[in-house]
Enzyme design. Structure first.
Site, PDB file in Angstrom:
ATOM      1  N   LYS A  63       0.838  -1.207   0.000  1.00  0.00           N
ATOM      2  CA  LYS A  63       0.000   0.000   0.000  1.00  0.00           C
ATOM      3  C   LYS A  63       0.872   1.256   0.000  1.00  0.00           C
ATOM      4  O   LYS A  63       2.078   1.185   0.284  1.00  0.00           O
ATOM      5  CB  LYS A  63      -0.916  -0.017   1.229  1.00  0.00           C
ATOM      6  CG  LYS A  63      -0.175   0.097   2.545  1.00  0.00           C
ATOM      7  CD  LYS A  63      -1.092  -0.218   3.726  1.00  0.00           C
ATOM      8  CE  LYS A  63      -0.313  -0.079   5.017  1.00  0.00           C
ATOM      9  NZ  LYS A  63      -1.004  -0.685   6.150  1.00  0.00           N
TER      10      LYS A  63
ATOM     11  N   HIS B  97      -6.580  -6.890  13.023  1.00  0.00           N
ATOM     12  CA  HIS B  97      -5.344  -6.092  12.991  1.00  0.00           C
ATOM     13  C   HIS B  97      -5.023  -5.676  14.419  1.00  0.00           C
ATOM     14  O   HIS B  97      -5.918  -5.264  15.161  1.00  0.00           O
ATOM     15  CB  HIS B  97      -5.580  -4.867  12.097  1.00  0.00           C
ATOM     16  CG  HIS B  97      -4.336  -4.140  11.707  1.00  0.00           C
ATOM     17  ND1 HIS B  97      -3.207  -4.766  11.226  1.00  0.00           N
ATOM     18  CD2 HIS B  97      -4.038  -2.809  11.719  1.00  0.00           C
ATOM     19  CE1 HIS B  97      -2.284  -3.856  10.954  1.00  0.00           C
ATOM     20  NE2 HIS B  97      -2.754  -2.668  11.249  1.00  0.00           N
TER      21      HIS B  97
ATOM     22  N   TYR C  83      16.538  30.230   7.279  1.00  0.00           N
ATOM     23  CA  TYR C  83      15.306  30.892   7.745  1.00  0.00           C
ATOM     24  C   TYR C  83      15.280  30.918   9.267  1.00  0.00           C
ATOM     25  O   TYR C  83      15.536  29.898   9.918  1.00  0.00           O
ATOM     26  CB  TYR C  83      14.086  30.111   7.277  1.00  0.00           C
ATOM     27  CG  TYR C  83      13.780  30.235   5.809  1.00  0.00           C
ATOM     28  CD1 TYR C  83      13.468  31.474   5.242  1.00  0.00           C
ATOM     29  CD2 TYR C  83      13.775  29.115   5.002  1.00  0.00           C
ATOM     30  CE1 TYR C  83      13.169  31.572   3.888  1.00  0.00           C
ATOM     31  CE2 TYR C  83      13.473  29.205   3.653  1.00  0.00           C
ATOM     32  CZ  TYR C  83      13.174  30.438   3.107  1.00  0.00           C
ATOM     33  OH  TYR C  83      12.871  30.531   1.783  1.00  0.00           O
TER      34      TYR C  83
ATOM     35  N   CYS D  61      14.768  23.666   4.367  1.00  0.00           N
ATOM     36  CA  CYS D  61      13.960  24.532   3.510  1.00  0.00           C
ATOM     37  C   CYS D  61      13.123  23.667   2.571  1.00  0.00           C
ATOM     38  O   CYS D  61      13.220  22.445   2.588  1.00  0.00           O
ATOM     39  CB  CYS D  61      14.852  25.450   2.679  1.00  0.00           C
ATOM     40  SG  CYS D  61      16.168  26.227   3.621  1.00  0.00           S
TER      41      CYS D  61
HETATM   42  C1  LIG Z   1      -0.239  -1.702   6.705  1.00  0.00           C
HETATM   43  C2  LIG Z   1      -0.872  -2.953   7.169  1.00  0.00           C
HETATM   44  C3  LIG Z   1      -0.094  -4.093   7.406  1.00  0.00           C
HETATM   45  C4  LIG Z   1       1.415  -4.097   7.324  1.00  0.00           C
HETATM   46  O1  LIG Z   1       1.941  -3.477   8.472  1.00  0.00           O
HETATM   47  P1  LIG Z   1       3.512  -3.492   8.775  1.00  0.00           P
HETATM   48  O2  LIG Z   1       3.594  -2.962  10.150  1.00  0.00           O
HETATM   49  O3  LIG Z   1       4.139  -2.600   7.765  1.00  0.00           O
HETATM   50  O4  LIG Z   1       3.956  -4.894   8.641  1.00  0.00           O
HETATM   51  C5  LIG Z   1      -0.754  -5.261   7.730  1.00  0.00           C
HETATM   52  N1  LIG Z   1      -2.104  -5.298   7.843  1.00  0.00           N
HETATM   53  C6  LIG Z   1      -2.870  -4.210   7.648  1.00  0.00           C
HETATM   54  C7  LIG Z   1      -4.357  -4.326   7.783  1.00  0.00           C
HETATM   55  C8  LIG Z   1      -2.285  -3.009   7.303  1.00  0.00           C
HETATM   56  O5  LIG Z   1      -3.061  -1.925   7.115  1.00  0.00           O
END
Ligand SMILES: *Cc1c(COP(=O)(O)O)cnc(C)c1O
Length: 389
Positions: free
Chosen positions: A41, A168, A283, A330
């Site tokens: 992704k 997750h 800056y 910058c």
């Molecule tokens: C991004 C993502 C992962 C991968 O996560 P990492 O920490 O980069 O291994 C796995 N499962 C889901 C649902 C994610 O959104």
């Protein structure tokens, strides 16, 4: 035409990381090692999704994951043939892309379930989907403590076929957090309930339909990189590494898997400036030279994803030495203190990666400015050319 600031992406190292992860899974659980869902992704965490995805496919990856339908479309346009799982919510997406690009959706809300069912019915197709359960992150997913109420409608959707169930973890990278274990327990409980719901449906169906059309049991996945490293009990049928593929271990964890960061970020000095004691630089003149100082100007700035907070705490490598980033970052350039080094325009600058025995890595850079390696990688700007090897 190519700018002096270039991100080099080593696809051979990527393939080697992929194979090392597969070996680790095989060692940990022969003979039935889990498969991999290779997460690409966000333009493959800034590395370039088309090239990364094709290299992973060549290394044997048979299932990739992206954030939304548009990313899936880009992968197909790049010639990816492997299955592609879409993690995102889909409820307000243009769902035609699911069919046009042969993508596997995640269904994570009742609203999305109805939308995907309606879209599939319209084109008279059956969609195999992954069901996402929320076990404690409180982001996407059906609440795992309520699935007896919410799942029957989804399971009865005539054009939807359950291929996998996943969750997750919110704290896989925090060894001190009890939530990881709580999520694991809730997920296990929910998997049993889903088994029971599927069993009930099967019996109902067998009664209706003497042919006894068998529903395949869904497979299961849960582990991102951190969870994969932390606990083989959550490997289930597949694991979902992202960061590890790119050669970076999520902090603060450590890993014995031999991985190589696949991206380096380099540039060249474009100007060298002498500054007198007492003068300021950049800056806001945040840096004051306490002594006669030499400043190298490097053509990479926050428009390229380099964080403002690096000024005063980060460094770049020039001639094998750490040159502190001073003044301010910058939009298009930064300044490095190279006092005492014999430098000239054209000299190589390493922003991320090795030089002469030292190395700057994204974990260190992330720690310096209080962020995570993911953010640094994803923010490397679109103006920076990725060169693949
Ligand atoms: C991004 C993502 C992962 C991968 O996560 P990492 O920490 O980069 O291994 C796995 N499962 C889901 C649902 C994610 O959104």
């Amino acid at each position: 035409m190519i700018r002096p600031t270039v991100a080099r992406v080593d696809l051979t190292a990527l393939q080697s990381n992929y194979r090392r992860i597969v070996e680790h899974l095989t060692r940990g659980r022969a003979p039935r090692a889990p498969g991999v869902i290779a997460v690409v992704k966000a333009n493959a965490y800034g590395h370039g999704a088309p090239q990364v995805a094709r290299a992973l496919e060549d290394a044997g990856a048979d299932l990739l994951a992206c954030a939304d339908i548009e990313e899936g479309h880009a992968l197909r346009a790049a010639g990816v043939r492997a299955d592609i799982l879409v993690f995102g919510a889909l409820s307000v997406s243009d769902l035609d892309g699911l069919f046009d690009c042969r993508l596997t959706p995640t269904i994570s809300t009742p609203f999305a379930a109805r939308a995907v069912q309606a879209a599939a019915a319209r084109v008279r197709r059956t969609v195999r989907y992954h069901l996402k359960l929320d076990t404690g992150m409180n982001r996407l997913g059906f609440r795992s403590d309520n699935i007896r109420r919410t799942l029957p409608e989804l399971l009865a959707s005539p054009n939807l076929e359950l291929a996998a169930v996943y969750t997750h973890f919110a704290t896989a990278d925090d060894p001190g957090s009890p939530l990881f274990e709580e999520q694991r327990a809730r997920f296990e409980r929910a998997l049993h309930e889903i088994d029971a719901l599927l069993e009930d449906r099967k019996e109902g169906k067998d009664r209706e339909d003497r042919e006894g059309r068998k529903e395949g049991a869904p497979y299961v996945h849960a582990a991102n990189s951190a969870a994969l490293l932390r606990d083989p009990r959550v490997w289930y049928d597949r694991v979902r590494p992202g960061l590890l593929l790119y050669g970076i271990v999520p902090p603060p964890l450590a890993s014995a898997i031999p991985l190589t960061p696949i991206m380096t970020l380099g540039s060249r000095i474009v100007a060298v400036k002498g500054v007198r004691a007492g003068e300021g630089v950049g800056y806001g003149v945040k840096f004051h030279a306490g002594r006669p100082t030499t400043i190298a100007i490097v053509p990479a700035g926050y428009a390229d994803g380099l964080d403002l907070r690096l000024a005063g705490c980060g460094a770049v490598l020039i001639r094998g030495r750490r040159a502190p980033i001073v003044g301010s970052v910058c939009m298009d350039m930064l300044m490095a203190d190279v006092t005492g080094l014999d430098v000239s325009p054209g000299d190589e600058v390493v922003i991320i990666g090795p030089q002469d025995g030292d190395a700057l890595d994204v974990r260190e850079m992330a720690a310096q400015i209080g962020t995570i390696p993911y953010e640094i990688l994803c923010r490397i700007g679109s103006r920076i050319e990725r060169v693949y090897k």
